[in-house]
Design a protein around this motif. Structure first.
Motif, mmCIF file in Angstrom:
data_model
loop_
_atom_site.group_PDB
_atom_site.id
_atom_site.type_symbol
_atom_site.label_atom_id
_atom_site.label_comp_id
_atom_site.label_asym_id
_atom_site.label_seq_id
_atom_site.Cartn_x
_atom_site.Cartn_y
_atom_site.Cartn_z
ATOM 1 N N VAL A 28 54.447 49.959 52.618
ATOM 2 C CA VAL A 28 54.027 48.626 53.051
ATOM 3 C C VAL A 28 53.855 48.581 54.560
ATOM 4 N N ALA A 29 54.752 49.252 55.300
ATOM 5 C CA ALA A 29 54.622 49.296 56.754
ATOM 6 C C ALA A 29 53.329 50.006 57.161
ATOM 7 N N GLN A 30 52.997 51.103 56.470
ATOM 8 C CA GLN A 30 51.763 51.828 56.773
ATOM 9 C C GLN A 30 50.544 50.983 56.425
ATOM 10 N N ARG A 31 50.598 50.275 55.293
ATOM 11 C CA ARG A 31 49.471 49.428 54.903
ATOM 12 C C ARG A 31 49.289 48.281 55.896
ATOM 13 N N THR A 32 50.408 47.807 56.443
ATOM 14 C CA THR A 32 50.333 46.763 57.469
ATOM 15 C C THR A 32 49.643 47.296 58.715
ATOM 16 N N ARG A 33 50.005 48.502 59.139
ATOM 17 C CA ARG A 33 49.352 49.098 60.306
ATOM 18 C C ARG A 33 47.868 49.341 60.045
ATOM 19 N N ASP A 34 47.560 49.827 58.849
ATOM 20 C CA ASP A 34 46.165 50.117 58.502
ATOM 21 C C ASP A 34 45.312 48.858 58.407
ATOM 22 N N SER A 35 45.957 47.712 58.198
ATOM 23 C CA SER A 35 45.199 46.473 58.006
ATOM 24 C C SER A 35 44.422 46.061 59.247
ATOM 25 N N VAL A 36 44.838 46.528 60.415
ATOM 26 C CA VAL A 36 44.114 46.189 61.641
ATOM 27 C C VAL A 36 42.666 46.653 61.528
#
Length: 373
Positions: A28-36
């Motif tokens: 989830v943390a990686q997906r949050t970063r990728d969302s940018v």
């Protein structure tokens, strides 16, 4: 039939839970970063409830209640300052026609006494409820959520495209082939997921919103929901949400409705009377109302107000809502609720860090939204 006591619930402790939770948090943390980059708006976006529709001032009023329902923060008559945030359940920033109708109602109350369950903000006086306009949830364990969260991120595109629909459904049901027999398949979870696709598009103020997961309710166990009062429901004028004609139909009807008249919800709880027929650890199964009715424990009043500005959406985006911003008497229970504790916290930390937003709980609706009406 009597109400189940909280002390009679035994949490399921699986040996690999912590390592599975760590994997979920990392994903989830990686997906949050990728969302940018993925969402293309120059900031991190929530992996769920990514699109905000508005943030409104509210008042939560607790009346005198019967002993079984006079529990925790509802033990005595009280009035709480609050805000309510409306959002789309998916983690995308798109026109409403490209999103589903699963939407959330997040409630944040201020001035609530007691120690918060979130250890890094134990002194905060806020108390949150995160609710959605559906009765059941699609994941129940950290192990399942590792895969199902990835599949959730592919919605609504995967189901809308005939070329990917069958593969997606098969991957969901079998946890991407890791469950070998029909007896193991995620039938309850799949039915719960598909029920989200049946939610009709209506004015956000007309829905009933559910916690889906269970909570301690003082001496007992409960689920929570909000339902518009009969008077409030009848008063809605802007009830048509036409996403084909208006890509921001959900927000525009909400803005229009809130700007013209007051609205009110009943905050209700459903006490557990049978752990086998009202399971805590399977949120994909609805608790039957014929076993235990919903009982109103508070009223939420949302006075007419202007939420039309872009600043309102900016504040809504920076407002964190988590079921663990609660008190011990209302501790979330069940494995998926335990998963939410660290997932929501870490996701919020990462998002605020990337977006340069200060992560600190406000002390009042005025502190959050200002004094203007």
């Amino acid at each position: 039939m009597g109400f189940v006591k909280y002390e009679d619930y035994a949490p399921i402790e699986r040996p690999n839970y912590q390592e599975e939770l760590d994997e979920v948090v990392r994903a989830v943390a990686q997906r949050t970063r990728d969302s940018v980059e993925r969402q293309g708006v120059g900031r991190a976006v929530r992996t769920a409830h990514g699109k905000s529709y508005g943030l409104a001032r509210a008042v939560v009023s607790v009346p005198e209640l019967p002993p079984e329902y006079a529990q925790g923060i509802f033990a005595e008559p009280q009035v709480y300052d609050a805000v309510v945030r409306y959002s789309n359940g998916l983690g995308h920033l798109r026109a409403d026609s490209l999103l589903g109708a699963a939407c959330g109602m997040g409630i944040k109350m201020f001035g609530v006494p007691g120690i918060s369950l979130l250890s890094d903000e134990a002194e905060a006086t806020t108390f949150d409820l995160n609710l959605i306009n559906n009765r059941t949830f699609f994941a129940n364990t950290a192990h399942d959520y590792i895969v199902l969260e990835q599949l959730f991120a592919e919605l609504p595109d995967a189901l809308a495209n005939p070329a990917t629909r069958k593969t997606w459904l098969g991957d969901f049901l079998t946890r991407k082939g890791t469950l070998q027999t029909p007896e193991q398949w995620l039938w309850d979870e799949l039915f719960a997921m598909m029920s989200f696709t049946a939610v009709p598009r209506r004015n956000l103020l007309s829905y009933t919103y559910n916690s889906m997961g269970a909570f301690r309710y003082g001496d007992y166990i409960a689920k929570v929901r909000t339902a518009p009062t009969e008077e409030s429901l009848k008063s809605i004028v802007h009830d048509t949400v036409d996403v084909a004609a208006d890509g921001e139909a959900f927000r525009n009807t909400l803005v229009a409705e809130m700007g013209e008249r007051d609205h009110a919800f009943e905050l209700q709880v459903q006490l557990n009377v049978d752990l086998s027929r009202m399971p805590v650890d399977n949120t994909s199964v609805e608790w039957p109302e014929q076993l235990s009715p919903w009982v109103t424990v508070a009223r939420i009043d949302i006075a007419a107000q202007d939420i039309s500005g872009e600043e309102n959406l900016k504040i809504a985006d920076g407002t964190s809502i988590t079921p663990w911003r609660a008190r011990e008497e209302h501790r979330p229970i069940g494995e998926i609720q335990r998963v939410r504790e660290e997932v929501y916290r870490r996701s919020s930390i990462e998002r605020h860090r990337i977006n340069g937003q200060r992560r600190q709980e406000p002390v009042s609706s005025a502190a959050l939204l200002g004094n203007s009406r």
